[in-house]
Design an enzyme around this catalytic site. Structure first.
Site, short mmCIF file in Angstrom:
data_model
loop_
_atom_site.label_atom_id
_atom_site.label_comp_id
_atom_site.label_asym_id
_atom_site.label_seq_id
_atom_site.Cartn_x
_atom_site.Cartn_y
_atom_site.Cartn_z
N GLY A 144 36.32 37.77 30.90
CA GLY A 144 35.40 38.17 31.96
C GLY A 144 34.28 39.02 31.38
CG HIS A 173 38.12 44.75 34.23
ND1 HIS A 173 38.94 45.41 33.35
CD2 HIS A 173 36.92 44.62 33.58
CE1 HIS A 173 38.27 45.69 32.24
NE2 HIS A 173 37.04 45.22 32.35
CD GLU A 174 34.75 41.47 34.06
OE1 GLU A 174 33.68 42.08 33.83
OE2 GLU A 174 35.66 41.37 33.22
CB CYS A 191 36.92 46.70 28.71
SG CYS A 191 35.24 46.62 29.31
CD GLN A 216 31.53 44.07 30.25
OE1 GLN A 216 31.79 43.15 31.01
NE2 GLN A 216 32.37 44.49 29.32
NI NI Z 1 35.34 45.23 31.11
#
Ligand code: NI
Length: 176
Positions: free
Chosen positions: A46, A136-137, A94, A51
């Site tokens: 993901g 999480h995303e 992550c 990011q």
């Molecule tokens: Ni992450």
């Protein structure tokens, strides 16, 4: 398509709240494709746009295992409509916090609405790894990291480690 550099802890960009996507056009689809390529290259399952330094509410997920056909999902402006009372625990990692993993407890199932890569409104009832990955995303879009869900003691330790790593890598440092 191109692979983009990943933003790594403790870069403050990761704490930005991403802005809603206003138009699903070819530029946005190109960004989604770059994100998928960057995620596959890492490799990860993901990735949120922030990011790679794009503060837009966009994320990609592919849970296909090695050897399976790719199953890319693009979620634009995702919103959690409902979370189950039942909770589950997964060991999370992550791409912005490389080589660190910790168990995180979250709702076991979520219902999410989002726009797909054609700009069409969709809903998904997710459970298992997909539910965890989506949460999480979506956290990333709100400037939240999975280490925010672990104990402060553990979190402080990870942040300290990454601050030190960043400092050691900072330009201008003399390495003989
Ligand atoms: Ni992450």
């Amino acid at each position: 398509m191109s692979i983009k550099p990943l933003i790594i802890l403790p870069d403050p960009i990761l704490r930005q709240v991403s802005k809603p996507v206003e138009r699903v056009d070819s530029d946005l689809r190109k960004l989604a494709d770059d994100m998928l390529e960057t995620m596959y290259d890492a490799p990860g399952i993901g990735l949120a746009a922030i990011q790679i330094g794009e503060p837009r509410r966009l994320l990609v997920i592919d849970l296909a295992k090695e050897g399976e056909e790719p199953a890319p999902h693009v979620f634009i402006n995702p919103e959690i409509l409902e979370s189950s009372d039942q909770r589950s625990v997964y060991e999370e990692g992550c791409l912005s916090i490389p080589d660190y993993y910790a168990e995180v407890e979250r709702p076991a199932a979520v219902r999410v609405k989002y726009l797909d890569r054609d700009g069409k409104l969709q809903e998904m009832q997710a459970e298992g790894l997909m539910a965890t990955c989506l949460q999480h995303e979506i956290d990333h879009l709100n400037g939240v990291l999975f280490i925010d869900h672990i104990s402060k003691l553990k979190r402080d330790m990870v942040v300290r480690k990454f601050k030190k790593l960043a400092k050691d890598k900072a330009p201008g440092k003399m390495v003989g």
